[in-house]
Design a protein around this motif. Structure first.
Motif, short mmCIF file in Angstrom:
data_model
loop_
_atom_site.label_atom_id
_atom_site.label_comp_id
_atom_site.label_asym_id
_atom_site.label_seq_id
_atom_site.Cartn_x
_atom_site.Cartn_y
_atom_site.Cartn_z
N ARG A 116 0.88 -1.17 0.00
CA ARG A 116 0.00 0.00 0.00
C ARG A 116 0.91 1.22 0.00
NH1 ARG A 116 -4.59 -0.78 -1.81
NH2 ARG A 116 -5.40 1.00 -0.72
N TRP A 117 0.61 2.18 -0.86
CA TRP A 117 1.46 3.36 -1.02
C TRP A 117 0.61 4.61 -0.85
CZ3 TRP A 117 6.58 3.95 -1.48
CH2 TRP A 117 7.08 5.17 -1.94
N GLN A 118 1.09 5.53 -0.04
CA GLN A 118 0.41 6.80 0.17
C GLN A 118 0.68 7.70 -1.03
OE1 GLN A 118 -1.33 6.93 3.05
NE2 GLN A 118 -2.28 8.85 2.48
N LEU A 119 -0.31 7.94 -1.85
CA LEU A 119 -0.16 8.77 -3.04
C LEU A 119 -0.08 10.23 -2.62
CD1 LEU A 119 -0.04 8.47 -6.11
CD2 LEU A 119 -2.50 8.85 -6.16
N ASP A 120 0.97 10.91 -3.06
CA ASP A 120 1.19 12.30 -2.69
C ASP A 120 1.70 13.07 -3.90
OD1 ASP A 120 1.28 14.52 -1.07
OD2 ASP A 120 2.78 13.73 0.29
N ARG A 121 1.96 14.35 -3.73
CA ARG A 121 2.49 15.18 -4.82
C ARG A 121 3.93 14.77 -5.13
NH1 ARG A 121 -0.43 19.11 -1.80
NH2 ARG A 121 -2.06 20.05 -3.05
N CYS A 122 4.30 14.85 -6.40
CA CYS A 122 5.69 14.60 -6.80
C CYS A 122 6.56 15.73 -6.27
CB CYS A 122 5.81 14.55 -8.32
SG CYS A 122 4.94 13.16 -9.08
N PRO A 123 7.81 15.43 -5.90
CA PRO A 123 8.69 16.50 -5.42
C PRO A 123 8.96 17.52 -6.52
CG PRO A 123 9.90 14.44 -5.65
CD PRO A 123 8.46 14.14 -5.94
N HIS A 124 9.07 18.77 -6.12
CA HIS A 124 9.37 19.85 -7.07
C HIS A 124 10.88 20.02 -7.12
CE1 HIS A 124 8.98 23.48 -9.40
NE2 HIS A 124 9.73 24.12 -8.51
N ILE A 125 11.49 19.66 -8.25
CA ILE A 125 12.95 19.73 -8.40
C ILE A 125 13.39 21.15 -8.73
CG2 ILE A 125 14.96 18.80 -9.64
CD1 ILE A 125 13.54 16.67 -7.94
N GLY A 126 12.60 21.88 -9.52
CA GLY A 126 12.90 23.29 -9.79
C GLY A 126 13.85 23.53 -10.95
N LYS A 127 14.08 22.54 -11.78
CA LYS A 127 14.90 22.73 -12.98
C LYS A 127 14.41 21.76 -14.05
CE LYS A 127 18.48 20.22 -10.49
NZ LYS A 127 19.82 20.25 -9.98
N PRO A 128 14.74 22.01 -15.33
CA PRO A 128 14.27 21.13 -16.40
C PRO A 128 14.82 19.71 -16.24
CG PRO A 128 15.61 22.94 -17.29
CD PRO A 128 15.54 23.12 -15.81
#
Length: 173
Positions: free
Chosen positions: A71-83
């Motif tokens: 079971r995996w807690q679905l969350d926002r993807c991390p914001h890397i801040g570059k292309p």
């Protein structure tokens, strides 16, 4: 007239190439199959982008040594801040550790977070691989300089990953 024939022939060739490129990759884990099984031959690949001139494809091939459902807690993807082209190995590892995740642009899904999903994790017994060794061969991706993310590749090594990242080997088990 020659110019018209050349345009028609070129358009036909381009349409054929685009049709081949748009076809989904064959996967041993399609909805029709029972999912990954112990001993299945699997490939993780990246690259191959482009319509007429394809970028090289780099890959990791092995067999499934273990699998588990979690079971995996679905969350926002991390914001890397570059292309994506500027991501480092550490950036790729951070993103991979958070997957599966939801891009913040998916407002309707993000509003309902967090929620649980079931993921299948596998341990792949490494058999062979092809990775870029310099930036001229390919950009730093999950496969680079003999490594998968931050793990050094060697025959017989076990690598833990999400089964959704893998394709089945054609005609092998």
């Amino acid at each position: 007239m020659r110019r018209v024939l050349a345009v028609v022939a070129g358009s036909s060739l381009a349409a054929a190439l685009l049709a081949d490129d748009a076809a989904p990759a064959a996967s041993a884990f399609s909805a029709a199959s029972a999912g990954p099984q112990l001993g299945d031959c699997v490939i993780f690949s990246e690259g191959g982008a482009g319509r007429l001139l394809k970028a090289p494809t780099y890959w990791l091939k092995g067999s499934i040594a273990a699998l588990s459902r979690q079971r995996w807690q679905l969350d926002r993807c991390p914001h890397i801040g570059k292309p994506a082209a500027a991501h480092t190995v550490a950036d790729h590892a951070r993103l991979a550790a958070a997957m599966p995740c939801v891009e913040p642009a998916s407002v309707s899904v993000v509003d309902t977070l967090p929620r649980e999903v079931e993921v299948t994790r596998v341990q792949v017994l490494v058999a062979e691989w092809e990775t870029p060794w310099s930036h001229q061969h390919g950009t730093t991706g999950w496969l680079f300089r003999g490594q998968f993310l931050e793990q050094t590749l060697r025959k017989g090594a076990l690598i833990d990953m999400d089964a959704a990242w893998l394709e089945g080997c054609e005609g092998e088990r």
